[in-house]
Design a protein around this motif. Structure first.
Motif, PDB file in Angstrom:
ATOM      1  N   ALA A 126       0.838  -1.201   0.000  1.00  0.00           N
ATOM      2  CA  ALA A 126       0.000   0.000   0.000  1.00  0.00           C
ATOM      3  C   ALA A 126       0.879   1.259   0.000  1.00  0.00           C
ATOM      4  CB  ALA A 126      -0.927  -0.011   1.203  1.00  0.00           C
ATOM      5  N   TRP A 127       1.942   1.254   0.803  1.00  0.00           N
ATOM      6  CA  TRP A 127       2.836   2.408   0.829  1.00  0.00           C
ATOM      7  C   TRP A 127       3.644   2.507  -0.467  1.00  0.00           C
ATOM      8  CZ3 TRP A 127       3.370   6.885   3.030  1.00  0.00           C
ATOM      9  CH2 TRP A 127       2.700   7.119   4.222  1.00  0.00           C
ATOM     10  N   THR A 129       2.508   1.765  -3.430  1.00  0.00           N
ATOM     11  CA  THR A 129       1.576   2.393  -4.362  1.00  0.00           C
ATOM     12  C   THR A 129       1.451   3.884  -4.071  1.00  0.00           C
ATOM     13  OG1 THR A 129       0.354   0.324  -4.507  1.00  0.00           O
ATOM     14  CG2 THR A 129      -0.773   2.308  -5.275  1.00  0.00           C
ATOM     15  N   GLN A 130       1.367   4.235  -2.803  1.00  0.00           N
ATOM     16  CA  GLN A 130       1.258   5.649  -2.407  1.00  0.00           C
ATOM     17  C   GLN A 130       2.505   6.426  -2.836  1.00  0.00           C
ATOM     18  OE1 GLN A 130      -1.441   6.964  -1.188  1.00  0.00           O
ATOM     19  NE2 GLN A 130      -0.651   9.002  -0.740  1.00  0.00           N
ATOM     20  N   LEU A 133       2.452   7.237  -6.456  1.00  0.00           N
ATOM     21  CA  LEU A 133       1.560   8.364  -6.740  1.00  0.00           C
ATOM     22  C   LEU A 133       2.186   9.703  -6.338  1.00  0.00           C
ATOM     23  CD1 LEU A 133      -1.851   6.810  -5.594  1.00  0.00           C
ATOM     24  CD2 LEU A 133      -1.080   7.228  -7.938  1.00  0.00           C
ATOM     25  N   LEU A 134       2.994   9.690  -5.272  1.00  0.00           N
ATOM     26  CA  LEU A 134       3.645  10.913  -4.781  1.00  0.00           C
ATOM     27  C   LEU A 134       5.023  11.143  -5.402  1.00  0.00           C
ATOM     28  CD1 LEU A 134       2.894  10.622  -0.961  1.00  0.00           C
ATOM     29  CD2 LEU A 134       1.868  12.226  -2.560  1.00  0.00           C
TER      30      LEU A 134
END
Length: 181
Positions: A126-127, A129-130, A133-134
């Motif tokens: 999850a991190w 993927t985050q 995105l960032l």
């Protein structure tokens, strides 16, 4: 009566001694140099104009001969030897939490830096993927903190999964499916 060696500089056998021997050697060297066409040391040092070079004083302004701060000398050595990129990469590792923020630093760590590419490993998918995105925002923050063009690309990796291949015999396949985080 024997001749006085201290006043004449000649031994009873007819050879030279002391300062007379040194003078004779110097004259022989000068004559040899003159035959070869070599100029004297002082004339060559004076330059083509024949004038002596004046010593330059540093004066009131800054000069390379003045004492330098250690940081400036270290930066000059790093630039001369081509260490600047590696040192900038080290700054990214050392200041990671300040560059990207505490919340991102808790869940992601820099792993490798090579040719402008920073590899970051997240502690969960999850991190990861985050962070993907960032990515653009993180690159801007890093450029603002370390310098523009140091980190050109960000490669985000998920968590490292354990190996399921134990023993000499194993069943083909990927093993259990899980996000590990």
């Amino acid at each position: 009566m024997k001749p006085d060696i201290s006043t004449t500089g000649v031994t009873p056998e007819g050879g030279l001694r002391g300062s007379d021997l040194a003078r004779a050697a110097l004259e022989a060297a000068r004559a040899s140099a003159k035959e070869r066409g070599v100029r004297g040391v002082r004339k060559a040092a004076a330059g083509a104009t024949g004038r002596r070079r004046r010593r330059r004083w540093s004066g009131p302004g800054p000069d390379d001969r003045d004492p330098q701060p250690l940081g400036r000398l270290a930066a000059r050595i790093a630039a001369d030897r081509g260490w600047a990129e590696r040192l900038a990469g080290g700054q990214v590792f050392a200041r990671w939490a300040k560059l990207v923020g505490e919340d991102v630093a808790e869940h992601a760590q820099p792993v490798a830096f090579s040719d402008g590419e920073l590899t970051v490993q997240a502690d969960s998918t999850a991190w990861a993927t985050q962070l993907r995105l960032l990515q653009r925002d993180l690159l801007k923050r890093i450029a603002a903190g370390v310098g523009n063009g140091v980190v050109k690309q960000l490669k985000v990796q998920g968590p490292a999964a354990p190996s399921w291949r134990y023993g000499p015999r194993h069943v083909p396949g990927r093993g259990p499916r899980d996000t590990y985080g």
